[in-house]
Design an enzyme around this catalytic site. Sequence first.
Site, PDB file in Angstrom:
ATOM      1  N   ARG A  63       3.950  -1.318  -6.196  1.00 59.46           N
ATOM      2  CA  ARG A  63       3.631  -0.588  -7.432  1.00 59.46           C
ATOM      3  C   ARG A  63       2.539  -1.305  -8.215  1.00 59.46           C
ATOM      4  O   ARG A  63       1.659  -0.670  -8.810  1.00 59.46           O
ATOM      5  CB  ARG A  63       4.902  -0.464  -8.276  1.00 59.46           C
ATOM      6  CG  ARG A  63       4.726   0.343  -9.564  1.00 59.46           C
ATOM      7  CD  ARG A  63       6.083   0.686 -10.162  1.00 59.46           C
ATOM      8  NE  ARG A  63       5.951   1.390 -11.427  1.00 59.46           N
ATOM      9  CZ  ARG A  63       6.276   0.894 -12.605  1.00 59.46           C
ATOM     10  NH1 ARG A  63       6.768  -0.340 -12.688  1.00 59.46           N
ATOM     11  NH2 ARG A  63       6.136   1.605 -13.703  1.00 59.46           N
ATOM     12  N   HIS A  67      -0.893   0.507  -9.387  1.00 63.14           N
ATOM     13  CA  HIS A  67      -1.310   0.577 -10.791  1.00 63.14           C
ATOM     14  C   HIS A  67      -2.639  -0.139 -11.015  1.00 63.14           C
ATOM     15  O   HIS A  67      -3.413   0.252 -11.888  1.00 63.14           O
ATOM     16  CB  HIS A  67      -0.226  -0.021 -11.693  1.00 63.14           C
ATOM     17  CG  HIS A  67       0.916   0.910 -11.941  1.00 63.14           C
ATOM     18  ND1 HIS A  67       1.449   1.127 -13.187  1.00 63.14           N
ATOM     19  CD2 HIS A  67       1.618   1.708 -11.098  1.00 63.14           C
ATOM     20  CE1 HIS A  67       2.434   2.008 -13.110  1.00 63.14           C
ATOM     21  NE2 HIS A  67       2.566   2.367 -11.841  1.00 63.14           N
ATOM     22  N   VAL A  71      -6.628   1.998 -12.272  1.00 65.64           N
ATOM     23  CA  VAL A  71      -7.317   1.663 -13.525  1.00 65.64           C
ATOM     24  C   VAL A  71      -8.406   0.643 -13.214  1.00 65.64           C
ATOM     25  O   VAL A  71      -8.112  -0.450 -12.737  1.00 65.64           O
ATOM     26  CB  VAL A  71      -6.341   1.088 -14.571  1.00 65.64           C
ATOM     27  CG1 VAL A  71      -7.064   0.822 -15.891  1.00 65.64           C
ATOM     28  CG2 VAL A  71      -5.166   2.033 -14.801  1.00 65.64           C
ATOM     29  N   ASN A  92       2.916   0.407 -17.703  1.00 64.32           N
ATOM     30  CA  ASN A  92       2.907  -0.891 -17.020  1.00 64.32           C
ATOM     31  C   ASN A  92       3.961  -1.871 -17.524  1.00 64.32           C
ATOM     32  O   ASN A  92       4.044  -2.997 -17.021  1.00 64.32           O
ATOM     33  CB  ASN A  92       1.527  -1.546 -17.148  1.00 64.32           C
ATOM     34  CG  ASN A  92       0.474  -0.837 -16.321  1.00 64.32           C
ATOM     35  OD1 ASN A  92       0.788  -0.212 -15.313  1.00 64.32           O
ATOM     36  ND2 ASN A  92      -0.782  -0.942 -16.744  1.00 64.32           N
ATOM     37  N   HIS A 189       8.041   5.622  -2.591  1.00 62.09           N
ATOM     38  CA  HIS A 189       9.273   5.700  -3.376  1.00 62.09           C
ATOM     39  C   HIS A 189      10.516   5.608  -2.500  1.00 62.09           C
ATOM     40  O   HIS A 189      11.639   5.696  -3.008  1.00 62.09           O
ATOM     41  CB  HIS A 189       9.298   6.996  -4.190  1.00 62.09           C
ATOM     42  CG  HIS A 189       8.373   6.969  -5.373  1.00 62.09           C
ATOM     43  ND1 HIS A 189       8.122   8.067  -6.169  1.00 62.09           N
ATOM     44  CD2 HIS A 189       7.642   5.960  -5.906  1.00 62.09           C
ATOM     45  CE1 HIS A 189       7.274   7.746  -7.128  1.00 62.09           C
ATOM     46  NE2 HIS A 189       6.969   6.461  -6.986  1.00 62.09           N
ATOM     47  N   THR A 190      10.325   5.442  -1.199  1.00 63.59           N
ATOM     48  CA  THR A 190      11.471   5.202  -0.330  1.00 63.59           C
ATOM     49  C   THR A 190      12.106   3.844  -0.623  1.00 63.59           C
ATOM     50  O   THR A 190      13.243   3.579  -0.225  1.00 63.59           O
ATOM     51  CB  THR A 190      11.056   5.280   1.156  1.00 63.59           C
ATOM     52  OG1 THR A 190      12.213   5.138   1.972  1.00 63.59           O
ATOM     53  CG2 THR A 190      10.066   4.175   1.518  1.00 63.59           C
ATOM     54  N   ASP A 241      15.585   6.036  -3.703  1.00 63.07           N
ATOM     55  CA  ASP A 241      16.052   6.584  -2.427  1.00 63.07           C
ATOM     56  C   ASP A 241      17.451   6.019  -2.213  1.00 63.07           C
ATOM     57  O   ASP A 241      17.623   4.954  -1.614  1.00 63.07           O
ATOM     58  CB  ASP A 241      15.107   6.173  -1.299  1.00 63.07           C
ATOM     59  CG  ASP A 241      15.551   6.694   0.068  1.00 63.07           C
ATOM     60  OD1 ASP A 241      16.584   7.378   0.128  1.00 63.07           O
ATOM     61  OD2 ASP A 241      14.854   6.418   1.062  1.00 63.07           O
ATOM     62  N   SER A 244      18.767   4.963   1.551  1.00 62.04           N
ATOM     63  CA  SER A 244      18.360   3.692   2.173  1.00 62.04           C
ATOM     64  C   SER A 244      17.409   2.987   1.205  1.00 62.04           C
ATOM     65  O   SER A 244      16.205   2.937   1.448  1.00 62.04           O
ATOM     66  CB  SER A 244      17.687   3.927   3.529  1.00 62.04           C
ATOM     67  OG  SER A 244      16.585   4.806   3.397  1.00 62.04           O
TER      68      SER A 244
END
Length: 326
Positions: A63, A67, A71, A92, A189-190, A241, A244
């Site tokens: 992440r 991010h 930017v 953030n 996002h898993t 998730d 898992s």
Amino acid sequence: MGVYLSNYYYVLIIVFVLGKEVRSQSLKNGYYSTSCPKAESIVRSTVESHFDSDPTISPGLLRLHFHDCFVQGCDGSVLIKGKSAEQAALPNLGLKGMEVIDDAKARLETECPGVVSCADILALAARDSVDLSSGPSWRVPTGRKDGRISLASEASNLPSPLDSVAVQKQKFQAKGLDTHDLVTLLGAHTIGQTDCQFFRYRLYNFTVTGNSDPTISASFLTQLKTLCPPNGDGSKRVALDIGSPSKFDTSFFKNLRDGNAILESDQRLWSDAETNNVVKKYASTIRGLFGFRFDNEFGKAMVKMSSIDVKTDVDGEVRKVCSKVN
């Protein structure tokens, strides 16, 4: 899994989107092979050390890189500290993993002072974090320089869990990323977590009458209400998730298909015809080639994303300390 997606090659991506040119400046695999041969192995060992004590550092680093790239481009500007720097922006505030980058940077400064940029460390660490979470690995083109500007006011274009699919597409297209890249990258996002406060409205107050989001499956709604009661702690962490949570796999896409997504912006990918087609491809065991398709295409999408607006010697530097400009 350690599936390398390509051989040595130069990367020069020029994409014209809405009249804007998004360019990667001559990144290449093995950029430090002569100037700092142990660079990638030092980053890897540092990430692995932190991962062994806290596996949640993997989604944090992934992440953090995402991010950073959205930017000012992939220039390590998100690592700069300051009251008005990117870290101070609302999207953030929950970022983590900076200590891993600082640790790797300190080791690299001992090994080869002033050579390896913080931006490259972050790109490499993101790759390693996925690999350590049973996901794919890929060659990371390097040669980025660190930016000198970091402004919280410029973080408003970061994707939000409230974004419609149209807005998500617009934000990604502005960075030279297409709809396929959008769905593929959101597959990150898993792994990872979010706070109850960012999705609890879907459970109790999705409409003015106080109904729940109808796209959530009945059984999953019951499960989420147990995890996040109406007057409970909004900062309680919930896995994105649940099936898992610590394994990088395709279950995230199956969750979208089954109405089991945590974030509204994720679940909306199922209702849009264009994004739905990509989700189905990854969620299907056969079309998804037992997960290999997603593994392969995620690495490609990451290489593309990590090439957004990279800095060169002219407009960048190699920071001595990642949290401040030289």
